[in-house]
Design an enzyme around this catalytic site. Structure first.
Site, PDB file in Angstrom:
ATOM      1  N   GLY A  14       0.791  -1.222   0.000  1.00 53.22           N
ATOM      2  CA  GLY A  14       0.000   0.000   0.000  1.00 53.22           C
ATOM      3  C   GLY A  14       0.823   1.270   0.000  1.00 53.22           C
ATOM      4  O   GLY A  14       0.354   2.304   0.482  1.00 53.22           O
ATOM      5  N   SER A  15       2.046   1.245  -0.576  1.00 54.05           N
ATOM      6  CA  SER A  15       2.827   2.495  -0.589  1.00 54.05           C
ATOM      7  C   SER A  15       2.167   3.524  -1.506  1.00 54.05           C
ATOM      8  O   SER A  15       2.239   4.728  -1.237  1.00 54.05           O
ATOM      9  CB  SER A  15       4.287   2.242  -0.993  1.00 54.05           C
ATOM     10  OG  SER A  15       4.390   1.927  -2.351  1.00 54.05           O
ATOM     11  N   ASN A  16       1.523   3.080  -2.574  1.00 48.87           N
ATOM     12  CA  ASN A  16       0.792   4.035  -3.424  1.00 48.87           C
ATOM     13  C   ASN A  16      -0.409   4.615  -2.674  1.00 48.87           C
ATOM     14  O   ASN A  16      -0.751   5.785  -2.861  1.00 48.87           O
ATOM     15  CB  ASN A  16       0.348   3.366  -4.727  1.00 48.87           C
ATOM     16  CG  ASN A  16       1.460   3.345  -5.759  1.00 48.87           C
ATOM     17  OD1 ASN A  16       1.863   4.388  -6.255  1.00 48.87           O
ATOM     18  ND2 ASN A  16       1.978   2.151  -6.067  1.00 48.87           N
ATOM     19  N   ASN A 109      -5.853   1.977 -12.802  1.00 47.16           N
ATOM     20  CA  ASN A 109      -4.875   1.094 -12.178  1.00 47.16           C
ATOM     21  C   ASN A 109      -3.480   1.649 -12.431  1.00 47.16           C
ATOM     22  O   ASN A 109      -3.229   2.253 -13.469  1.00 47.16           O
ATOM     23  CB  ASN A 109      -4.979  -0.298 -12.816  1.00 47.16           C
ATOM     24  CG  ASN A 109      -3.930  -1.263 -12.271  1.00 47.16           C
ATOM     25  OD1 ASN A 109      -3.803  -1.441 -11.052  1.00 47.16           O
ATOM     26  ND2 ASN A 109      -3.166  -1.888 -13.154  1.00 47.16           N
ATOM     27  N   HIS A 111       0.454   0.541 -12.963  1.00 47.21           N
ATOM     28  CA  HIS A 111       1.222  -0.642 -13.371  1.00 47.21           C
ATOM     29  C   HIS A 111       2.696  -0.241 -13.501  1.00 47.21           C
ATOM     30  O   HIS A 111       2.994   0.823 -14.053  1.00 47.21           O
ATOM     31  CB  HIS A 111       0.684  -1.165 -14.707  1.00 47.21           C
ATOM     32  CG  HIS A 111       1.366  -2.414 -15.157  1.00 47.21           C
ATOM     33  ND1 HIS A 111       1.030  -3.660 -14.654  1.00 47.21           N
ATOM     34  CD2 HIS A 111       2.393  -2.607 -16.018  1.00 47.21           C
ATOM     35  CE1 HIS A 111       1.822  -4.572 -15.218  1.00 47.21           C
ATOM     36  NE2 HIS A 111       2.652  -3.962 -16.043  1.00 47.21           N
ATOM     37  N   SER A 143       2.780   3.271 -15.550  1.00 45.75           N
ATOM     38  CA  SER A 143       1.625   3.695 -16.348  1.00 45.75           C
ATOM     39  C   SER A 143       0.384   3.689 -15.470  1.00 45.75           C
ATOM     40  O   SER A 143       0.207   2.794 -14.638  1.00 45.75           O
ATOM     41  CB  SER A 143       1.362   2.714 -17.500  1.00 45.75           C
ATOM     42  OG  SER A 143       2.519   2.477 -18.265  1.00 45.75           O
ATOM     43  N   ASP A 152      -4.615  -5.024 -17.629  1.00 48.11           N
ATOM     44  CA  ASP A 152      -3.699  -4.038 -18.223  1.00 48.11           C
ATOM     45  C   ASP A 152      -4.019  -3.682 -19.670  1.00 48.11           C
ATOM     46  O   ASP A 152      -3.132  -3.275 -20.425  1.00 48.11           O
ATOM     47  CB  ASP A 152      -2.230  -4.541 -18.143  1.00 48.11           C
ATOM     48  CG  ASP A 152      -1.818  -4.856 -16.717  1.00 48.11           C
ATOM     49  OD1 ASP A 152      -2.324  -4.191 -15.801  1.00 48.11           O
ATOM     50  OD2 ASP A 152      -1.013  -5.783 -16.534  1.00 48.11           O
TER      51      ASP A 152
HETATM   52  C1  GAR Z   1       3.231  -1.204  -7.460  1.00 47.43           C
HETATM   53  O1  GAR Z   1       4.526  -1.198  -8.003  1.00 47.43           O
HETATM   54  C2  GAR Z   1       2.206  -1.337  -8.571  1.00 47.43           C
HETATM   55  O2  GAR Z   1       2.544  -0.648  -9.737  1.00 47.43           O
HETATM   56  C3  GAR Z   1       2.227  -2.816  -8.795  1.00 47.43           C
HETATM   57  O3  GAR Z   1       2.264  -3.370  -7.513  1.00 47.43           O
HETATM   58  C4  GAR Z   1       2.995  -2.484  -6.654  1.00 47.43           C
HETATM   59  C5  GAR Z   1       2.160  -2.232  -5.431  1.00 47.43           C
HETATM   60  O4  GAR Z   1       2.905  -1.509  -4.493  1.00 47.43           O
HETATM   61  N1  GAR Z   1       1.082  -3.264  -9.543  1.00 47.43           N
HETATM   62  C6  GAR Z   1       1.148  -4.203 -10.471  1.00 47.43           C
HETATM   63  O5  GAR Z   1       2.157  -4.842 -10.727  1.00 47.43           O
HETATM   64  C7  GAR Z   1      -0.163  -4.426 -11.225  1.00 47.43           C
HETATM   65  N2  GAR Z   1      -0.005  -5.334 -12.308  1.00 47.43           N
HETATM   66  P1  GAR Z   1       2.211  -0.807  -3.250  1.00 47.43           P
HETATM   67  O6  GAR Z   1       1.294  -1.849  -2.593  1.00 47.43           O
HETATM   68  O7  GAR Z   1       3.377  -0.470  -2.365  1.00 47.43           O
HETATM   69  O8  GAR Z   1       1.464   0.384  -3.734  1.00 47.43           O
END
Ligand code: GAR
Length: 205
Positions: A14-16, A109, A111, A143, A152
């Site tokens: 969940g850093s995003n 989303n 990616h 993206s 995607d």
């Molecule tokens: C992120 O890098 C996101 O782009 C990726 O998972 C990670 C989640 O990080 N998503 C994918 O690969 C989708 N196909 P987070 O939980 O720290 O936000």
């Protein structure tokens, strides 16, 4: 005028989500995170939401073994919180057809590659960066795209590039891409919020 509301769906770190939350607290952000949903009851994203007073729901095949029920629970949760935009950020599940229909054009989303390169089923997290390194790409990035029924494949909204360095490992590349994700995703959500606020203004005038 009501502040445009966002639901964020996460599976793990969940850093995003944290980056979006920080962005939502800055003056003039124009949006709020009204709900966090995870398919994983122990995800740190869900814990973060609870710690920050954000409505948090665990919705998964465990809570709703019948896919149609899960789809309905998702739609209901979004409607209850008056969600205008659904953001999937490291969410490892597909959304159900009724949710996608209700939110057509309003599910995005993030990616960790420059789509359409290195997207699709199984392309998640480290697998994406491994594929970038194996392909010998000199540029990668992140993206944000619209979510459709296929992984995607929806139209790309925005991309941000990073260089791939000769001595990169999966971890070093992942960290460089994640850093730009944390700028890119809030930027896209702020743009959506600004458009939504403008259209609310037009409806009232
Ligand atoms: C992120 O890098 C996101 O782009 C990726 O998972 C990670 C989640 O990080 N998503 C994918 O690969 C989708 N196909 P987070 O939980 O720290 O936000």
């Amino acid at each position: 005028m009501t502040t445009p509301k966002v639901a964020v769906l996460v599976s793990h770190a969940g850093s995003n989500l944290r980056a979006l939350h920080a962005a939502s607290r800055r003056p003039g952000a124009g949006f709020e995170i009204a709900l966090v949903v995870s398919n994983n009851s122990t995800s740190s994203g869900l814990a973060f939401a609870r710690d920050h007073g954000i409505a948090a729901r665990h919705l998964s095949g465990r809570t709703h073994p019948v896919p149609e029920d899960l789809d309905e629970a998702m739609r209901t949760a979004f409607a209850e919180r008056e969600v205008g935009l659904v953001v999937t950020a490291g969410f490892l599940r597909k959304l159900g057809p009724r949710t996608l229909q209700d939110f057509a054009g309003r599910v995005v989303n993030i990616h960790p590659s420059l789509l359409p390169r290195h997207g699709g089923h199984g392309m998640f997290g480290d697998a994406v960066h491994r594929a970038v390194l194996a392909a010998g790409d000199q540029v990668s990035g992140a993206s944000v795209h619209h979510v459709t029924a296929e992984y995607d494949e929806g139209a790309v909204i925005a991309r941000r590039e990073v260089p791939v360095l000769a001595d990169d490992t999966v971890d070093s590349l992942a960290a460089r891409v994640l850093a730009v994700e944390h700028d890119l995703l809030p930027a896209v959500v702020r743009q959506w919020a600004a458009r939504t606020a403008r259209s609310q203004g037009h409806e009232r005038s």
